[in-house]
Design a protein around this motif. Sequence first.
Motif, PDB file in Angstrom:
ATOM      1  N   TRP A 205      77.787  39.196 -20.763  1.00 35.47           N
ATOM      2  CA  TRP A 205      77.401  37.792 -20.769  1.00 35.47           C
ATOM      3  C   TRP A 205      77.646  37.249 -22.179  1.00 35.47           C
ATOM      4  CZ3 TRP A 205      76.741  35.192 -16.505  1.00 35.47           C
ATOM      5  CH2 TRP A 205      76.210  35.809 -15.355  1.00 35.47           C
ATOM      6  N   VAL A 206      78.398  36.163 -22.268  1.00 34.99           N
ATOM      7  CA  VAL A 206      78.743  35.561 -23.557  1.00 34.99           C
ATOM      8  C   VAL A 206      78.040  34.221 -23.681  1.00 34.99           C
ATOM      9  CG1 VAL A 206      80.607  34.815 -25.081  1.00 34.99           C
ATOM     10  CG2 VAL A 206      80.998  36.700 -23.469  1.00 34.99           C
ATOM     11  N   LEU A 207      77.293  34.057 -24.751  1.00 33.72           N
ATOM     12  CA  LEU A 207      76.598  32.810 -25.042  1.00 33.72           C
ATOM     13  C   LEU A 207      77.262  32.102 -26.216  1.00 33.72           C
ATOM     14  CD1 LEU A 207      72.997  34.211 -24.688  1.00 33.72           C
ATOM     15  CD2 LEU A 207      73.945  32.360 -23.279  1.00 33.72           C
ATOM     16  N   PRO A 208      77.193  30.776 -26.282  1.00 39.49           N
ATOM     17  CA  PRO A 208      77.792  30.069 -27.421  1.00 39.49           C
ATOM     18  C   PRO A 208      77.112  30.455 -28.727  1.00 39.49           C
ATOM     19  CG  PRO A 208      76.501  28.572 -26.039  1.00 39.49           C
ATOM     20  CD  PRO A 208      76.590  29.863 -25.303  1.00 39.49           C
ATOM     21  N   ARG A 209      77.899  30.467 -29.795  1.00 40.35           N
ATOM     22  CA  ARG A 209      77.405  30.937 -31.097  1.00 40.35           C
ATOM     23  C   ARG A 209      77.035  29.774 -32.025  1.00 40.35           C
ATOM     24  NH1 ARG A 209      77.372  35.554 -33.952  1.00 40.35           N
ATOM     25  NH2 ARG A 209      77.812  35.562 -36.171  1.00 40.35           N
ATOM     26  N   GLY A 210      77.922  28.829 -32.164  1.00 36.33           N
ATOM     27  CA  GLY A 210      77.628  27.676 -33.011  1.00 36.33           C
ATOM     28  C   GLY A 210      77.550  28.000 -34.486  1.00 36.33           C
ATOM     29  N   LEU A 255      81.132  30.055 -19.919  1.00 37.18           N
ATOM     30  CA  LEU A 255      82.302  30.716 -19.340  1.00 37.18           C
ATOM     31  C   LEU A 255      83.198  29.710 -18.630  1.00 37.18           C
ATOM     32  CD1 LEU A 255      83.884  33.291 -18.534  1.00 37.18           C
ATOM     33  CD2 LEU A 255      82.288  33.550 -16.628  1.00 37.18           C
ATOM     34  N   HIS A 256      82.619  28.834 -17.816  1.00 34.42           N
ATOM     35  CA  HIS A 256      83.416  27.842 -17.079  1.00 34.42           C
ATOM     36  C   HIS A 256      84.090  26.860 -18.031  1.00 34.42           C
ATOM     37  CE1 HIS A 256      82.577  28.271 -12.656  1.00 34.42           C
ATOM     38  NE2 HIS A 256      81.781  29.205 -13.167  1.00 34.42           N
ATOM     39  N   ALA A 279      73.262  40.710 -24.707  1.00 39.37           N
ATOM     40  CA  ALA A 279      74.120  39.540 -24.613  1.00 39.37           C
ATOM     41  C   ALA A 279      74.870  39.367 -25.932  1.00 39.37           C
ATOM     42  CB  ALA A 279      73.288  38.301 -24.308  1.00 39.37           C
ATOM     43  N   VAL A 280      76.058  38.793 -25.870  1.00 32.15           N
ATOM     44  CA  VAL A 280      76.858  38.598 -27.076  1.00 32.15           C
ATOM     45  C   VAL A 280      77.058  37.105 -27.310  1.00 32.15           C
ATOM     46  CG1 VAL A 280      77.991  40.822 -26.838  1.00 32.15           C
ATOM     47  CG2 VAL A 280      79.047  38.812 -25.807  1.00 32.15           C
ATOM     48  N   PHE A 281      77.351  36.754 -28.545  1.00 33.32           N
ATOM     49  CA  PHE A 281      77.471  35.356 -28.942  1.00 33.32           C
ATOM     50  C   PHE A 281      78.839  35.124 -29.559  1.00 33.32           C
ATOM     51  CE2 PHE A 281      73.077  36.595 -28.974  1.00 33.32           C
ATOM     52  CZ  PHE A 281      72.403  35.510 -28.440  1.00 33.32           C
ATOM     53  N   SER A 282      79.602  34.226 -28.976  1.00 32.29           N
ATOM     54  CA  SER A 282      80.935  33.957 -29.510  1.00 32.29           C
ATOM     55  C   SER A 282      81.469  32.648 -28.968  1.00 32.29           C
ATOM     56  CB  SER A 282      81.900  35.091 -29.150  1.00 32.29           C
ATOM     57  OG  SER A 282      83.201  34.817 -29.645  1.00 32.29           O
ATOM     58  N   TYR A 285      85.863  34.404 -28.567  1.00 32.57           N
ATOM     59  CA  TYR A 285      86.270  35.603 -27.819  1.00 32.57           C
ATOM     60  C   TYR A 285      86.946  35.238 -26.502  1.00 32.57           C
ATOM     61  CZ  TYR A 285      85.781  39.821 -24.927  1.00 32.57           C
ATOM     62  OH  TYR A 285      86.018  40.887 -24.090  1.00 32.57           O
ATOM     63  N   LEU A 286      86.328  34.381 -25.698  1.00 36.77           N
ATOM     64  CA  LEU A 286      86.910  34.016 -24.409  1.00 36.77           C
ATOM     65  C   LEU A 286      88.246  33.294 -24.577  1.00 36.77           C
ATOM     66  CD1 LEU A 286      83.640  32.935 -22.557  1.00 36.77           C
ATOM     67  CD2 LEU A 286      84.915  35.075 -22.273  1.00 36.77           C
TER      68      LEU A 286
END
Length: 494
Positions: A205-210, A255-256, A279-282, A285-286
Motif C-alpha cells: 500500500w502506497v500513501l502520498p508523501r508530500g 494509486l488511481h 505501509a510505504v510513502f512515496s 515510486y508509482l
Amino acid sequence: MSSNRIHDVVIVGAGIAGLGMGIRLARAGRDDFVILERADDVGGTWRDNVYPGVACDIPSHLYEYSFLPKADWARRFATGGELHEYLRAAARDEGLRPHLRLDTPLDGARWDADARCWRLETGSGGLAARALVLAAGRLSEPRIPVVPGLDTFVGNAFHSARWRAGSLAGLRVGVVGTGASAVQIVPEVAREAASVVVFQRTPAWVLPRGDRAYEAEEPRPTRAALSAEAEQLFAARIADSRPAAALEARAREHLHRQVADPGLRARLTPDYAIGCKRAVFSDDYLPALQLPHVTLEPTELAAVEPGAAVAASGARHAVDVLVFATGFETTRPPFARLVTGRGETLAQHWAHGMTSHASTVVSGFPNMFVLDGPNSALGHHSAFEVIEAQIDYVLGALEYIAAGLRPLEVTAAAEAAYTALIDELADRTVWKRGGCASWYLDEDSHRLTLLWPERAGLFRRVNGTFDPRPFEPAPCGLGPCDADPAEIGARVPV
C-alpha cells in the motif's frame, strides 16, 4: 580493555538507542559507562544505509531526541545523510567520544552470578559491567533470501543496506522487493540505469508523501503537534475500523491518481488490509514503474543465472546488478545468540518469539536491558518515543542497582503476564487480523513480537517509569512490595 575493572554500564550499539542512553547517562553524571560499536562510526541504520534516495518516513522534527532538538532540518522528511550527521553531532557535542569503543564487536556476554556482573568478550578484549544495555536495534542484520544460482551471478549483487554500486549508467538493474527501501531506490535508480526490473512478491500500500524542502524563514512544526497528529493514526491500526477504511481509501485514491492503466493498477493493489504490512510513502515510486525502461515483474525472484534473474512466473530478465531490498533479521536478532544469562542464551529464551516485561527486561537475565527490542517499535509513530521511555525506565532501574541490593531480575510470572497483555492488545489490530504475513510477526509462534500494539503515550505511561515490584526478590527497602509480581502490568487501560 581489561576485564578486571567492572564498569557501571556497558551499552552495545551506537545507533539511536545506544547514543540516547549514553547521552542521558552522561547528563545524569554517571560517567562510568562504555558504548561498544562494531562499525567504525556511530549512527546505526543511518550510517549503514547510503542507497540513493534514503530518507526517513517520519517527519524530521518528530524523528529526533526530545532532549536534543534540531531547529534547522532541511526537509520535511530528513535524508539519511542529514540524520547520520545529526547522530554524529549528538555523540560529539554531548561528550560521548571518550566512552565509545568503535570497531569493537561483541563476541559474547555471560552473567557471572558470583561476581554479580556481566563478563563480555569483544574484538578488542574483555570487560565487565554491573549492567548490560543491548541497543543493537532491529534493522542491523540484512536478510537476503536463499535464491538458487545466486552464487553463479556474474554481476554485482548486494543488499540495499550494503550499497556498493558505482555508476549505473548503461546498466540493467534488478531490484528485489517493494518495501520501504525499494520505493525510495527504484525512482533514483531509474534516473540513471539503462533498464530496471522490480521483482514484486507482494504489492505494498502506497500513501502520498508530500516531502519538500523547508524555506529558510518558514515556521517549523513543533514536536508536540506532530506527536499528537501521529497518535491519531493508531486508530487506523485497529482491524475493520472506520479509520482503517479511510486510510485504505486514501491509498486507493493515490494509486488511481498516479496509475491510469487498470491492469497495472490491479497488479499493484494489495489483497490485505492496509497497515498489516508496513505501509510505504512515496510520490514518485508509482510513476517510476510506468517509465518505458522500467518493468514491474509481479512475481518473486525464483532463481539467478550468470547474466539473468528468473522470476517465479518463468520470465527471464537480463540484469547486470541485483539489489536486494529484502529487509532485516528482525524477529531472531543475531545478538541474542551471544548473550547468556542464568543457564540459557537469549536466543534460546526467545526460541518461540521474543518476550519481555515492560518491553525492556527479560526473566533469567539479571541487570540486563534491551532497547528497541521486543514489542518496542511503533507502527504509527516515531521510534524515538518508545526509545526515550525505555531509557527513562533503565535510568530508574540503575538507581536500584547502584544501591547495592540483589541484582534486578524480573520474574517469569511478570514476563508471562506482560506477554499475555501484548497478545490481548495485538489481537484486535490489523497486524494480527489484516490477512498478511509480515516481519512484525514471529515466524514460529506468529505472535506480534516487534510492535507495541497501542499508542505511544500509553507505552510511556505503562513502561516509562521503573517499578521494582515485578522483580524477584523484590527490593522492598526501596519501593512498594504489596502486589503480586505476576499481576504487575497484566492489565492496562485502553
